[in-house]
Write an enzyme that holds these catalytic residues in place. Structure first.
Site, short mmCIF file in Angstrom:
data_model
loop_
_atom_site.label_atom_id
_atom_site.label_comp_id
_atom_site.label_asym_id
_atom_site.label_seq_id
_atom_site.Cartn_x
_atom_site.Cartn_y
_atom_site.Cartn_z
N GLU A 46 0.86 -1.18 0.00
CA GLU A 46 0.00 0.00 0.00
C GLU A 46 0.90 1.24 0.00
O GLU A 46 1.95 1.25 0.64
CB GLU A 46 -0.89 0.02 1.27
N LYS A 116 -10.04 1.62 -2.43
CA LYS A 116 -10.27 1.15 -1.05
C LYS A 116 -11.70 1.44 -0.62
O LYS A 116 -12.16 2.59 -0.67
CB LYS A 116 -9.27 1.85 -0.13
N CYS A 161 -5.61 -2.97 2.77
CA CYS A 161 -5.36 -2.78 4.20
C CYS A 161 -6.60 -2.88 5.08
O CYS A 161 -7.04 -3.97 5.39
CB CYS A 161 -4.63 -1.45 4.40
O1 LIG Z 1 -7.21 -1.45 10.20
C1 LIG Z 1 -6.15 -1.13 10.71
O2 LIG Z 1 -5.87 -1.36 11.88
C2 LIG Z 1 -5.07 -0.43 9.91
C3 LIG Z 1 -5.54 0.03 8.61
C4 LIG Z 1 -4.54 0.78 7.84
O3 LIG Z 1 -3.44 1.00 8.25
C5 LIG Z 1 -4.91 1.20 6.50
O4 LIG Z 1 -6.05 0.96 6.07
O5 LIG Z 1 -4.05 1.78 5.81
#
Ligand SMILES: O=C(O)CCC(=O)C(=O)O
Length: 284
Positions: A46, A116, A161
């Site tokens: 990411e 996303k 993520c």
């Molecule tokens: O859900 C999480 O704890 C982290 C999510 C995250 O870092 C993201 O979505 O970039």
């Protein structure tokens, strides 16, 4: 052979110089392909082309697929004849920004664009493992489309993520026929130790699929310290490969026969009582 896929996870460092980040990613994929001629799919982290953080997003946004980062990935896929899951970049469309993963076929064409769906919004107090405050939704717009791509003979579901926390998304990908889910990710060092492996193994055990994550390398000097630990979890929910914290590349063969084996031996998907669930939904 047809049921196997050789993949690479590139846990790359990410600095403030976009051109340098992209060049390093491209050179690293080229080198991995030269060392591993069987490599068929490269996966990036990411926000692999620019630092991750609300304050950075507008500055580093690019158009998809016209922008320079996408063009580099397209050319690389064509040059090497491999698939690329291009981590994510910040995409600009009109006045909106998205956190977007692009997927490239061996002929260089764009076969997937995942925006996303679940934006990372969290406020963990410092008493809990140092805490973290993040609100992607303040700057980004959420995507509203599922993304399933065909890689070789396999259907692969894409998330980014925070999308990995939402079991409904993974379940839908399974019902759509996916045998692997890929989440370019950048958990931080607060929730990483608590939830990173747990979530990945949970999605794998629920859906009897391979679950693959690719993180940036950890940099303790950056504003947002990524957890690392890029990982391949198999359909038994075992950690098949795991990176450490720093810059590290994993090359791994995925054997999709395992998906069928697990599903046959533990046939939970067939045992689901959708009649009972539907009734409970109507009753509630
Ligand atoms: O859900 C999480 O704890 C982290 C999510 C995250 O870092 C993201 O979505 O970039």
């Amino acid at each position: 052979m047809a049921n196997k896929l050789t993949i690479a996870l590139l846990q790359l460092p990410v600095g403030a110089d976009v051109a340098f980040n992209v060049r390093r990613a491209v050179d690293s994929v080229r080198k991995l392909k030269a060392e591993n001629p069987k490599l068929q799919l490269a996966i990036l982290p990411e926000s692999f082309n620019a630092p991750y953080g609300q304050e950075h997003f507008p500055k580093f946004a690019e158009q998809v697929p016209e922008g320079p980062t996408c063009q580099s990935l397209s050319q690389l896929a064509r040059e090497l004849g491999i698939y690329i899951i291009g981590g994510s970049i910040v995409e600009r469309e009109g006045t909106k920004l998205y956190n977007t993963c692009t997927v490239w076929a061996p002929n260089g064409s764009l076969i997937g664009r995942h925006r996303k769906i679940h934006l990372f919004t969290m406020s963990i107090e410092p008493a809990n493992a140092g805490g973290v405050q993040f609100d992607e939704a303040a700057v980004l717009t959420a995507g509203s489309e599922l993304t399933v791509v065909e890689i070789g003979q396999q259907k692969v579901g894409i998330g980014i993520c925070h999308d990995k926390r939402f079991e409904e998304l993974a379940r839908i990908y399974r019902t759509m026929g996916c045998s692997m889910l890929v989440y370019p990710s950048a958990f931080c060092i607060c929730q990483g130790p608590m939830h990173w492996e747990l979530l990945q193994r949970a999605r794998a055990t629920d859906n009897q699929v391979f679950v693959v994550t690719c993180s940036p390398a950890r940099d303790n000097m950056s504003g947002y310290v990524a957890y690392g630990h890029s990982m391949v979890v198999n359909p038994w929910a075992q950690v098949q490969r795991e990176a450490g914290e720093g810059c590290e590349f994993i090359v791994e063969e995925i054997d999709f026969d395992m998906v069928e084996q697990v599903r046959r031996q533990i046939p939970i998907f067939k045992q689901r009582r959708t009649d009972v669930y539907a009734k409970a939904r109507l009753d509630s």
